[in-house]
Design a protein around this motif. Structure first.
Motif, PDB file in Angstrom:
ATOM      1  N   UNK A 195       3.976   4.816   1.621  1.00 50.77           N
ATOM      2  CA  UNK A 195       4.769   4.679   0.391  1.00 50.77           C
ATOM      3  C   UNK A 195       4.175   3.560  -0.457  1.00 50.77           C
ATOM      4  N   UNK A 196       3.586   3.947  -1.572  1.00 51.13           N
ATOM      5  CA  UNK A 196       2.886   2.996  -2.431  1.00 51.13           C
ATOM      6  C   UNK A 196       3.796   2.502  -3.552  1.00 51.13           C
ATOM      7  N   UNK A 197       3.795   1.195  -3.753  1.00 57.43           N
ATOM      8  CA  UNK A 197       4.654   0.594  -4.774  1.00 57.43           C
ATOM      9  C   UNK A 197       3.954   0.315  -6.085  1.00 57.43           C
ATOM     10  N   UNK A 198       2.820   0.997  -6.337  1.00 56.57           N
ATOM     11  CA  UNK A 198       2.115   0.804  -7.615  1.00 56.57           C
ATOM     12  C   UNK A 198       0.799   0.087  -7.469  1.00 56.57           C
ATOM     13  N   UNK A 199       0.024   0.437  -6.451  1.00 60.42           N
ATOM     14  CA  UNK A 199      -1.262  -0.222  -6.203  1.00 60.42           C
ATOM     15  C   UNK A 199      -2.253   0.022  -7.335  1.00 60.42           C
ATOM     16  N   UNK A 200      -3.141  -0.958  -7.550  1.00 63.77           N
ATOM     17  CA  UNK A 200      -4.185  -0.829  -8.565  1.00 63.77           C
ATOM     18  C   UNK A 200      -5.568  -1.073  -7.966  1.00 63.77           C
ATOM     19  N   UNK A 201      -5.667  -1.041  -6.625  1.00 62.32           N
ATOM     20  CA  UNK A 201      -6.928  -1.370  -5.952  1.00 62.32           C
ATOM     21  C   UNK A 201      -7.600  -0.161  -5.298  1.00 62.32           C
ATOM     22  N   UNK A 202      -7.119   1.036  -5.592  1.00 65.14           N
ATOM     23  CA  UNK A 202      -7.705   2.230  -4.988  1.00 65.14           C
ATOM     24  C   UNK A 202      -6.997   2.696  -3.731  1.00 65.14           C
ATOM     25  N   UNK A 211      -5.663   6.947   0.432  1.00 67.68           N
ATOM     26  CA  UNK A 211      -4.642   7.646   1.231  1.00 67.68           C
ATOM     27  C   UNK A 211      -4.670   9.138   0.949  1.00 67.68           C
ATOM     28  N   UNK A 212      -4.814   9.505  -0.325  1.00 64.73           N
ATOM     29  CA  UNK A 212      -4.844  10.919  -0.694  1.00 64.73           C
ATOM     30  C   UNK A 212      -6.034  11.651  -0.064  1.00 64.73           C
ATOM     31  N   UNK A 213      -7.077  10.894   0.249  1.00 58.95           N
ATOM     32  CA  UNK A 213      -8.267  11.502   0.823  1.00 58.95           C
ATOM     33  C   UNK A 213      -8.214  11.662   2.330  1.00 58.95           C
ATOM     34  N   UNK A 214      -7.137  11.225   2.961  1.00 62.04           N
ATOM     35  CA  UNK A 214      -7.022  11.310   4.411  1.00 62.04           C
ATOM     36  C   UNK A 214      -6.125  12.475   4.787  1.00 62.04           C
ATOM     37  N   UNK A 215      -6.645  13.346   5.612  1.00 64.73           N
ATOM     38  CA  UNK A 215      -5.938  14.561   6.004  1.00 64.73           C
ATOM     39  C   UNK A 215      -4.663  14.225   6.770  1.00 64.73           C
ATOM     40  N   UNK A 216      -3.625  15.004   6.508  1.00 61.62           N
ATOM     41  CA  UNK A 216      -2.348  14.914   7.239  1.00 61.62           C
ATOM     42  C   UNK A 216      -1.586  13.605   6.998  1.00 61.62           C
ATOM     43  N   UNK A 217      -1.928  12.881   5.939  1.00 64.17           N
ATOM     44  CA  UNK A 217      -1.167  11.688   5.560  1.00 64.17           C
ATOM     45  C   UNK A 217      -0.477  11.982   4.228  1.00 64.17           C
ATOM     46  N   UNK A 218       0.835  11.740   4.180  1.00 62.92           N
ATOM     47  CA  UNK A 218       1.630  12.019   2.971  1.00 62.92           C
ATOM     48  C   UNK A 218       1.715  10.738   2.137  1.00 62.92           C
ATOM     49  N   UNK A 219       1.408  10.838   0.865  1.00 64.86           N
ATOM     50  CA  UNK A 219       1.527   9.700  -0.052  1.00 64.86           C
ATOM     51  C   UNK A 219       2.757   9.869  -0.922  1.00 64.86           C
ATOM     52  N   UNK A 220       3.595   8.835  -0.941  1.00 67.34           N
ATOM     53  CA  UNK A 220       4.775   8.794  -1.814  1.00 67.34           C
ATOM     54  C   UNK A 220       4.602   7.604  -2.747  1.00 67.34           C
ATOM     55  N   UNK A 221       4.905   7.782  -4.019  1.00 66.09           N
ATOM     56  CA  UNK A 221       4.795   6.691  -4.982  1.00 66.09           C
ATOM     57  C   UNK A 221       6.174   6.378  -5.545  1.00 66.09           C
ATOM     58  N   UNK A 222       6.492   5.087  -5.563  1.00 66.00           N
ATOM     59  CA  UNK A 222       7.816   4.655  -6.005  1.00 66.00           C
ATOM     60  C   UNK A 222       7.721   3.254  -6.595  1.00 66.00           C
ATOM     61  N   UNK A 223       8.861   2.690  -6.973  1.00 68.32           N
ATOM     62  CA  UNK A 223       8.883   1.303  -7.448  1.00 68.32           C
ATOM     63  C   UNK A 223       8.500   0.365  -6.320  1.00 68.32           C
TER      64      UNK A 223
END
Length: 230
Positions: free
Chosen positions: A39-46, A51-63
């Protein structure tokens, strides 16, 4: 069917989350079904791209805000067991089996004992106390597992806490008489102690604990944290 949802909040942790995801893949037993939710809180470092490039890992973006991030991850989790893990804490081999074993016994929440990756006297004492099943020996760096139905029953993390959210939910779990300490060690990074100084940081953490005990507001604790801790 048993399924473990591993939830990891991040904010600009591209290196740490990469190491942790590799560690999870290597140490989880794969005996039972599991999912990894970052669960990413607004990263700006890549971090998001990694995370999106890793298989079977779910990325959620929130505050941003760990309580908000962990609640957002829990909301979409499909597991009957939630396992909240900081991105710089590395659980032991077959950690999922250890957690499931406790839940099967009726222990619906708990954590692992902890060791730091830095042999400083202050930290050696601090980590030694994590073997005891007492609320004063708890902290988020030890990770936290909790059955999903119990998490929902206590309404998850309190989002009014910007810091201290782990301790606050753990207090409510102790009040439910549902907490166990698994006698295996998780290794956590001492990077904040290296940056701030071990004695100095331990002092400031002690002050924050006392402020909470004395009934100081969340805002007061946060202001103290921002002023004194890097």
């Amino acid at each position: 069917m048993i399924k473990v949802s591993i939830l990891i909040p991040i904010l600009n942790e591209v290196d740490a989350i990469h190491r942790l995801l590799l560690h999870i893949e290597k140490t989880i037993s794969k005996t039972y079904s599991y999912e990894v939710i970052v669960v990413d809180g607004g990263s700006s470092d890549g971090s998001q791209n990694l995370v999106q490039g890793i298989k079977n890992v779910i990325l959620v973006q929130t505050e941003k805000g760990r309580a908000k991030q962990m609640n957002a991850g829990a909301k979409i989790a499909k597991g009957s067991i939630l396992y909240f893990l900081h991105c710089d804490s590395f659980p032991p081999t077959d950690f999922d089996l250890e957690i499931i074993k406790q839940v099967d016994k009726g222990n619906l929440a708990g954590c692992f004992r902890m060791k730091f990756d830095y042999n400083h006297p202050v930290l050696l004492v601090s980590q030694w106390f994590t073997r005891f099943n007492h609320i004063s020996c708890r902290g988020g760096d030890q990770s936290l597992f909790v059955a999903k139905h119990l998490f929902d029953k206590i309404n998850g993390f309190n989002e009014s806490y910007i810091i201290y959210e782990d301790n606050e939910i753990i207090k409510r779990l102790y009040q439910e008489k549902q907490f166990v300490v698994i006698p295996k060690h998780l290794i956590t990074s001492a990077r904040r102690y290296r940056i701030n100084g071990a004695w100095k940081l331990q002092y400031h953490f002690t002050v924050i604990h006392l402020k909470r005990k004395l009934g100081h507001s969340n805002e007061n604790m946060l202001n103290y944290y921002k002023k004194n801790i890097s």
